[in-house]
Design a protein around this motif. Structure first.
Motif, mmCIF file in Angstrom:
data_model
loop_
_atom_site.group_PDB
_atom_site.id
_atom_site.type_symbol
_atom_site.label_atom_id
_atom_site.label_comp_id
_atom_site.label_asym_id
_atom_site.label_seq_id
_atom_site.Cartn_x
_atom_site.Cartn_y
_atom_site.Cartn_z
ATOM 1 N N ALA A 32 0.822 -1.204 0.000
ATOM 2 C CA ALA A 32 0.000 0.000 0.000
ATOM 3 C C ALA A 32 0.858 1.257 0.000
ATOM 4 O O ALA A 32 0.392 2.317 -0.384
ATOM 5 C CB ALA A 32 -0.943 -0.006 1.197
ATOM 6 N N GLY A 33 2.119 1.136 0.409
ATOM 7 C CA GLY A 33 3.016 2.289 0.390
ATOM 8 C C GLY A 33 3.175 2.858 -1.009
ATOM 9 O O GLY A 33 3.176 4.071 -1.215
ATOM 10 N N GLU A 34 3.282 1.979 -1.996
ATOM 11 C CA GLU A 34 3.399 2.434 -3.386
ATOM 12 C C GLU A 34 2.130 3.146 -3.830
ATOM 13 O O GLU A 34 2.181 4.169 -4.514
ATOM 14 C CB GLU A 34 3.682 1.248 -4.300
ATOM 15 N N GLU A 35 0.976 2.606 -3.438
ATOM 16 C CA GLU A 35 -0.289 3.234 -3.802
ATOM 17 C C GLU A 35 -0.424 4.608 -3.138
ATOM 18 O O GLU A 35 -0.894 5.564 -3.753
ATOM 19 C CB GLU A 35 -1.465 2.337 -3.413
ATOM 20 N N LEU A 36 0.008 4.713 -1.873
ATOM 21 C CA LEU A 36 -0.055 6.001 -1.180
ATOM 22 C C LEU A 36 0.840 7.034 -1.868
ATOM 23 O O LEU A 36 0.427 8.183 -2.069
ATOM 24 C CB LEU A 36 0.365 5.852 0.276
ATOM 25 N N LEU A 37 2.060 6.641 -2.212
ATOM 26 C CA LEU A 37 2.971 7.581 -2.885
ATOM 27 C C LEU A 37 2.412 8.027 -4.227
ATOM 28 O O LEU A 37 2.503 9.205 -4.587
ATOM 29 C CB LEU A 37 4.354 6.964 -3.060
ATOM 30 N N ASP A 38 1.815 7.100 -4.972
ATOM 31 C CA ASP A 38 1.198 7.447 -6.243
ATOM 32 C C ASP A 38 0.037 8.421 -6.026
ATOM 33 O O ASP A 38 -0.113 9.398 -6.756
ATOM 34 C CB ASP A 38 0.715 6.183 -6.957
ATOM 35 N N MET A 39 -0.775 8.165 -5.000
ATOM 36 C CA MET A 39 -1.903 9.034 -4.695
ATOM 37 C C MET A 39 -1.428 10.445 -4.350
ATOM 38 O O MET A 39 -1.949 11.434 -4.854
ATOM 39 C CB MET A 39 -2.692 8.460 -3.511
ATOM 40 N N ILE A 40 -0.418 10.539 -3.496
ATOM 41 C CA ILE A 40 0.103 11.837 -3.068
ATOM 42 C C ILE A 40 0.683 12.593 -4.262
ATOM 43 O O ILE A 40 0.466 13.793 -4.419
ATOM 44 C CB ILE A 40 1.154 11.665 -1.962
ATOM 45 N N SER A 41 1.406 11.885 -5.131
ATOM 46 C CA SER A 41 2.065 12.552 -6.260
ATOM 47 C C SER A 41 1.073 13.103 -7.278
ATOM 48 O O SER A 41 1.389 14.036 -8.009
ATOM 49 C CB SER A 41 3.058 11.608 -6.939
ATOM 50 N N THR A 42 -0.124 12.554 -7.327
ATOM 51 C CA THR A 42 -1.107 13.032 -8.303
ATOM 52 C C THR A 42 -2.186 13.914 -7.676
ATOM 53 O O THR A 42 -3.016 14.466 -8.391
ATOM 54 C CB THR A 42 -1.786 11.843 -9.018
ATOM 55 N N ALA A 43 -2.172 14.047 -6.352
ATOM 56 C CA ALA A 43 -3.196 14.839 -5.664
ATOM 57 C C ALA A 43 -2.851 16.320 -5.677
ATOM 58 O O ALA A 43 -1.687 16.703 -5.806
ATOM 59 C CB ALA A 43 -3.334 14.368 -4.220
ATOM 60 N N LYS A 44 -3.872 17.119 -5.525
ATOM 61 C CA LYS A 44 -3.677 18.552 -5.299
ATOM 62 C C LYS A 44 -3.470 18.710 -3.795
ATOM 63 O O LYS A 44 -4.306 18.286 -3.005
ATOM 64 C CB LYS A 44 -4.898 19.347 -5.744
ATOM 65 N N ILE A 45 -2.327 19.291 -3.398
ATOM 66 C CA ILE A 45 -2.014 19.480 -1.984
ATOM 67 C C ILE A 45 -2.356 20.924 -1.617
ATOM 68 O O ILE A 45 -1.857 21.867 -2.242
ATOM 69 C CB ILE A 45 -0.526 19.206 -1.672
ATOM 70 N N LEU A 46 -3.207 21.076 -0.627
ATOM 71 C CA LEU A 46 -3.622 22.409 -0.194
ATOM 72 C C LEU A 46 -2.510 23.071 0.620
ATOM 73 O O LEU A 46 -1.685 22.395 1.239
ATOM 74 C CB LEU A 46 -4.894 22.312 0.656
ATOM 75 N N ALA A 47 -2.515 24.389 0.650
ATOM 76 C CA ALA A 47 -1.539 25.144 1.428
ATOM 77 C C ALA A 47 -1.730 24.845 2.914
ATOM 78 O O ALA A 47 -2.826 24.486 3.359
ATOM 79 C CB ALA A 47 -1.707 26.634 1.166
ATOM 80 N N ALA A 48 -0.662 25.006 3.682
ATOM 81 C CA ALA A 48 -0.715 24.752 5.126
ATOM 82 C C ALA A 48 -1.836 25.565 5.766
ATOM 83 O O ALA A 48 -2.032 26.740 5.445
ATOM 84 C CB ALA A 48 0.623 25.101 5.764
#
Length: 136
Positions: A32-48
């Motif tokens: 699942a670590g690979e799936e999480l990294l893939d998810m994070i890399s393609t997600a829009k990350i909101l500002a702090a």
């Protein structure tokens, strides 16, 4: 982008640390670590400090239903060590947790079930829970 995931910066950091821990384990057929990294890399990350009340996040209560069925279910998405089926706290690494995290209300998403089947669910509502944690 249709059905893009939107993650709070803190959630992305927690998920990234969790992915690192899982990748260190290796030796598993599905990591699942690979799936999480893939998810994070393609997600829009909101500002702090920014959050979207219409997106499923860690520690939010998410109400969903199987697509085309009037059966409502609610779960709280939590880190794996806090999962508790009796309290409807589901791990972000569970099929439902992975499908919902970062998704917007009213979107229909696929859930990869352990039986190799796919089920479509519709995210109906997101509410903030009064819980926070860090990956141990």
């Amino acid at each position: 982008m249709k059905n893009q995931r939107i993650l709070k910066q803190n959630d992305a950091a927690i998920l990234s640390r969790l992915a690192e821990q899982l990748l260190r384990l290796g030796e598993v057929e599905f990591n699942a670590g690979e799936e999480l990294l893939d998810m994070i890399s393609t997600a829009k990350i909101l500002a702090a400090g920014t959050e979207r009340k219409d997106c499923a996040a860690l520690y939010s209560v998410v109400t969903y239903s199987p697509a085309n069925i009037e059966d409502r279910r609610s779960v709280t998405i939590v880190c794996p060590h806090e999962a508790n089926p009796q309290l409807a706290h589901v791990s972000v690494l569970s099929p439902i947790g992975l499908a919902l995290i970062g998704r917007k209300t009213l979107h229909i998403v696929d859930v990869a079930l352990p039986s190799k089947r796919m089920e479509k669910i519709k995210l109906l509502e997101v509410a903030n829970a009064d819980m926070t944690s860090e990956v141990e």
